[in-house]
Every structure is written in C-alpha cells, then in structure tokens.
Design an enzyme around this catalytic site. Structure first.
Site, PDB file in Angstrom:
ATOM      1  N   GLU A  41       9.097   3.164   2.480  1.00 28.00           N
ATOM      2  CA  GLU A  41       9.505   3.647   1.140  1.00 28.00           C
ATOM      3  C   GLU A  41       8.296   4.009   0.296  1.00 28.00           C
ATOM      4  O   GLU A  41       8.078   3.443  -0.766  1.00 28.00           O
ATOM      5  CB  GLU A  41      10.270   2.539   0.400  1.00 28.00           C
ATOM      6  CG  GLU A  41      11.476   1.984   1.110  1.00 28.00           C
ATOM      7  CD  GLU A  41      11.986   0.695   0.461  1.00 28.00           C
ATOM      8  OE1 GLU A  41      11.292   0.114  -0.407  1.00 28.00           O
ATOM      9  OE2 GLU A  41      13.072   0.261   0.831  1.00 28.00           O
ATOM     10  N   ARG A  50       4.042   6.434  -4.436  1.00 28.62           N
ATOM     11  CA  ARG A  50       2.779   6.902  -5.005  1.00 28.62           C
ATOM     12  C   ARG A  50       1.995   7.790  -4.035  1.00 28.62           C
ATOM     13  O   ARG A  50       1.419   8.793  -4.433  1.00 28.62           O
ATOM     14  CB  ARG A  50       1.930   5.671  -5.353  1.00 28.62           C
ATOM     15  CG  ARG A  50       0.687   5.963  -6.160  1.00 28.62           C
ATOM     16  CD  ARG A  50      -0.190   4.706  -6.278  1.00 28.62           C
ATOM     17  NE  ARG A  50       0.513   3.520  -6.634  1.00 28.62           N
ATOM     18  CZ  ARG A  50       0.614   3.036  -7.871  1.00 28.62           C
ATOM     19  NH1 ARG A  50       0.040   3.648  -8.869  1.00 28.62           N
ATOM     20  NH2 ARG A  50       1.283   1.917  -8.099  1.00 28.62           N
ATOM     21  N   CYS A  52      -0.229   6.017 -32.869  1.00 36.18           N
ATOM     22  CA  CYS A  52      -0.833   5.081 -33.827  1.00 36.18           C
ATOM     23  C   CYS A  52      -0.994   3.691 -33.255  1.00 36.18           C
ATOM     24  O   CYS A  52      -0.419   2.716 -33.771  1.00 36.18           O
ATOM     25  CB  CYS A  52       0.018   5.053 -35.077  1.00 36.18           C
ATOM     26  SG  CYS A  52       0.307   6.709 -35.692  1.00 36.18           S
TER      27      CYS A  52
HETATM   28  N1  LLP Z   1       9.917   0.154  -2.599  1.00 42.13           N
HETATM   29  C1  LLP Z   1      10.151  -0.749  -3.567  1.00 42.13           C
HETATM   30  C2  LLP Z   1      11.205  -1.732  -3.363  1.00 42.13           C
HETATM   31  C3  LLP Z   1       9.379  -0.744  -4.754  1.00 42.13           C
HETATM   32  O1  LLP Z   1       9.625  -1.650  -5.696  1.00 42.13           O
HETATM   33  C4  LLP Z   1       8.366   0.226  -4.920  1.00 42.13           C
HETATM   34  C5  LLP Z   1       7.559   0.275  -6.142  1.00 42.13           C
HETATM   35  C6  LLP Z   1       8.164   1.169  -3.894  1.00 42.13           C
HETATM   36  C7  LLP Z   1       8.942   1.090  -2.740  1.00 42.13           C
HETATM   37  C8  LLP Z   1       7.141   2.253  -3.963  1.00 42.13           C
HETATM   38  O2  LLP Z   1       5.841   1.776  -4.073  1.00 42.13           O
HETATM   39  P1  LLP Z   1       4.623   2.810  -4.002  1.00 42.13           P
HETATM   40  O3  LLP Z   1       4.590   3.383  -2.593  1.00 42.13           O
HETATM   41  O4  LLP Z   1       4.852   3.859  -4.999  1.00 42.13           O
HETATM   42  O5  LLP Z   1       3.441   1.994  -4.288  1.00 42.13           O
HETATM   43  N2  LLP Z   1       4.594   1.778 -12.393  1.00 42.13           N
HETATM   44  C9  LLP Z   1       3.604   1.204 -11.521  1.00 42.13           C
HETATM   45  C10 LLP Z   1       4.072   1.068 -10.102  1.00 42.13           C
HETATM   46  C11 LLP Z   1       5.352   0.276  -9.950  1.00 42.13           C
HETATM   47  C12 LLP Z   1       5.814   0.170  -8.522  1.00 42.13           C
HETATM   48  C13 LLP Z   1       7.149  -0.469  -8.428  1.00 42.13           C
HETATM   49  N3  LLP Z   1       7.740  -0.524  -7.129  1.00 42.13           N
HETATM   50  C14 LLP Z   1       2.323   2.033 -11.619  1.00 42.13           C
HETATM   51  O6  LLP Z   1       2.285   2.987 -12.375  1.00 42.13           O
HETATM   52  O7  LLP Z   1       1.347   1.707 -10.971  1.00 42.13           O
END
Ligand code: LLP
Length: 422
Positions: A275, A278, A346
């Site tokens: 999954e 990013r 702000c």
């Molecule tokens: N699967 C699940 C169950 C997740 O909770 C997440 C991310 C992903 C996959 C994807 O993870 P990635 O491959 O994108 O690392 N807003 C934060 C990141 C929050 C990630 C939450 N869960 C940021 O801007 O760094």
C-alpha cells in the site's frame, strides 16, 4: 527520479514550463507529473514480480480523481481509509475487487457501502470492529473478506506522528493475541478470513524495520496455517520513504524492498499486496508559490510567499523538510543568502524553512516546493479563508487543471445562515 527539471534556465514539469502554468492558473498551485506517477507505480509493480501481487495506492496521499484514474489505468488497486475515499475510488472507475479498506475506525455505514459496492478485503484492526463487520455482513446475507491487521511491535524509526507499528500505537491487533482473534474470526459466519495485514509507519528510510516485521508475519502465517486457517494473502502495508533532500542518503529503492519481500515471505506462496502512497505520489508533485515580499527583519530576512501552512502543512506539522527551488534557474555560482521562508498566515508556525540558503529573489518571483505530491493537497485547509489551491496535471506537453481554485463567493456560499439570523 522525477520529471521536474530545469531547461534553458527555467523549471519544467515534463515538457511544460512551470511559469507558463503559473500564468494560466495563478499561484499558489500544485502541479503533478504523469510520467513520474507512472514510473513510480511501475517500479513497485515490477519489484514484486514474479509473485502474484497487487500494488494498492494509498490514496490518502493524493486522492484527486485524475491521479487515481492515471494509476488505475496501469492496474493499480487502491487502499482506502474512509467512505469518502471508497467513493472516490469507485468514481475513478476502480473496481471493488481492487479496493482494500484500511483504518481503525470504520463505521457500520462505511462497511455497508463497501460490502454493497464490492471490496477486495477489509483490513480489520480490532475485535469490536470484527464483530461489527460480521453482524453487518450477516444482515446483508453475505460474507466479508478480511485480513486482520497485526501490530508487530516494531520500531519503524520514523517521525513519532507517523509511526504505527509499536504496541503503544492505536493500530492493529497485538501479535501476541493473533491466534486467539483469528480463531474467533474463523468462527464468525459473516467473515471470510483470507490473510494478514500490517503497516508499521510512513517515511521509513531503512529496510530493517520492514524486514523485522515481515519475518514476524511469515512466522505468524505458518502458525495460523497450522491452526487450520487458510492464509493466502499478505498485505504488507506502505511506508517506504522518499528522498526529501538531494543531499541526504537516499532511502532503499522499490527493487531492494521487493527483494526483501521475496526473501522474507516469498516462500509462503501467498499473494502479496502493498500500500505505498508517498513513494508513488510524493516526488510526482510540486507546489508552486510566488514571493509577495522580501522583508528585512532584525538579524534575519524573510521571504514571504503566497503559499502558506494551510496549503502545505507538513513543515509545520512534522518539521518536514521540502527543498524549495526558484523556478528561474539561478546562474551557476550565484550568491546565496539565508532566509526564513514563510507564508501569510497569522501564526509563527506558518514557516516552511528557517535560515534556508536561497539565491536573490524579488516580489513576483516563483519558487517550487519539491516532493509535495503526497500529503500536500489532501491535507490542505481553508484556514484564514484561503481557498484550496488548484491542482494541475501535466502529461508530456499538455497540462490540465484537475481541481480549480474556488472563488470567495463559492466558499462563503457553503455556509448556511440559521433562520433566527435572517
Ligand atoms: N497503509 C496504511 C494503513 C497507512 O496508514 C498509510 C499511511 C499508508 C499505507 C501509506 O504510507 P506511505 O507509503 O505513504 O508512507 N501525513 C503524513 C503521513 C501519514 C501517513 C499515514 N498512513 C506526512 O505528511 O508525512
């Protein structure tokens, strides 16, 4: 690698000049590259060959319909975490059997909609959720395919706000209790237990925590099979990090990640799901903003931009670093000076970078925040009644606005005045 490069002194998104887009849509805006999205998806897809597999894009990182359609056309599945994301995936034409439903707090209504519309599997995170899903599936006369999300108690060594695999985190079922919960799941008539799920965190820059967790999953698979469960699918989560700076050590490549997956769980003969969010969308996007003022303060200078924390919250929320580059390429060897780069909101927290070396810029000059395609637009708000900024998708030499900037009138018209104030 991405497709935002300088050509003849100007930043391009694929074959389109970024300043040309700025002239057409105004600043600030997000700009995504189709070629980068496609490349990153394919890297994962190829990394898992020849295992049976499905790459489910974590659409929480970027859920614009055009982005989802781009990836779905390559065969991507989607990892959704809300009824809204499920609806978005379906609206983009993703079939239910390519949608995985994750998240700790699925409501009965969300489960019902997904059961009705079709679902590949629910990743179930707790016993109460499991009982609730069973009840709704039975009431609908069907069975819900599930994987139980296991919390392996592994330190992902990432920012505390995005680490999810330690026992103190709210996520998943403690691995020590897995056998008991699987036994209960197998006894429930509305559930079809098909696999194991985990996700230990986001922006991981080493393979080691993944490897530790996946080894635990491999052992658990054998234990559960010995208990009589047919474990045929492993959802190994997302989380592989991206290089946010050009200078630091690059995180492992999808190919290295894929090799590690084969090494740790390949022998089990399971279908593998991942999954990633990013790594697919992050470096496929930039946020473009214009300098409003250059302000000389006491002992420090400020670049005041028209983009702000409400448009890209990662720096203020996670102290995240985003490279910020001028859209007009500075001359080789041009002098640089340190600036605090801030937005107009702000709050002192509306700071993108402190004492960042930048070439000389003036009012109206454009800058691009790199690596802004993931968790950028999706986390934006209208704080300070600043409109959600437009999103633009580039493909080759064409670009299209894939979400327009709302007008102030449209924003205001969403409020309702109660009768007693009329
Ligand atoms: N699967 C699940 C169950 C997740 O909770 C997440 C991310 C992903 C996959 C994807 O993870 P990635 O491959 O994108 O690392 N807003 C934060 C990141 C929050 C990630 C939450 N869960 C940021 O801007 O760094």
């Amino acid at each position: 690698m991405d497709h935002f490069l300088y050509r003849d002194g100007a930043l391009f998104a694929e074959d389109v000049s970024v300043s040309e887009i700025a002239a057409a849509v105004g600043t600030p805006f997000y700009c995504y590259s189709t070629a980068t999205l496609e490349r990153h998806f394919r890297l994962f897809d190829e990394a898992l060959e020849p295992m049976p597999h499905l790459v489910c894009f974590a659409m929480k990182s970027n859920s614009n319909q055009a982005i989802l359609k781009t990836l779905a056309a390559l065969g991507a599945g989607m990892d959704v975490v809300s009824g809204g994301e499920y609806a978005r995936a379906k609206a983009a034409g993703v079939p239910g059997d390519r949608i995985v439903f994750s998240g700790v707090g699925k409501t009965i209504e969300e489960m019902r909609v997904a059961l009705e519309g079709g679902i590949r599997q629910f990743n179930v995170e707790s016993e109460p959720e499991m009982e609730a899903l069973n009840a709704i599936a039975v009431s609908m006369g069907g069975r819900a395919p599930i994987a139980l999300r296991i919390n392996p108690d592994v330190d992902a060594r990432t920012h505390a706000k995005i680490a999810t695999g330690k026992s103190e985190n709210k996520f998943g079922i403690p691995i020590a209790r897995a056998r008991e919960v699987y036994a209960r799941a197998a006894a429930l008539p509305g559930l079809d237990v098909i696999g194991i799920d985990l996700h230990i965190g986001s922006q991981l820059t080493e393979l080691e925590p993944f490897e530790q967790a996946y080894r635990k999953v491999a052992d658990l698979t054998e234990t559960l099979r010995a208990d009589g469960h047919e474990i045929r699918r492993l959802d190994l989560g997302g989380g592989l990090g991206i290089p946010y700076t050009r200078s630091n050590d690059a995180p492992p490549l999808p190919s290295e990640y894929g090799e590690m997956i084969k090494r740790t769980v390949g022998h089990l003969g399971c279908e593998v799901e991942i999954e990633p969010g990013r790594l697919i969308s992050g470096n496929a996007g930039i946020m473009v903003s214009a300098v409003i003022y250059v302000k000389h303060g006491e002992g420090r200078d400020f670049l005041i931009l028209d983009g702000a924390m409400n448009d890209l919250i990662r720096p203020s929320m996670y102290d995240a670093h985003h490279d910020i580059v001028p859209v007009r390429e500075p001359a080789a060897g041009a002098e640089q000076a340190p600036y605090d780069i801030v937005g107009p909101v702000c709050e002192t927290g509306d700071t993108f970078a402190r004492q960042r070396n930048m070439p000389e810029l003036g009012a109206g000059d454009l800058v691009a925040f790199r690596s802004a395609g993931a968790y950028g637009a999706v986390m934006a708000s209208e704080y300070n009644t600043r409109p959600l900024i437009p999103e633009v998708l580039v493909q080759g030499d064409q670009f299209a606005v894939i979400r327009p900037r709302p007008s102030f009138d449209e924003m205001i018209a969403r409020d309702n005045i109660p009768e007693w104030l009329l």
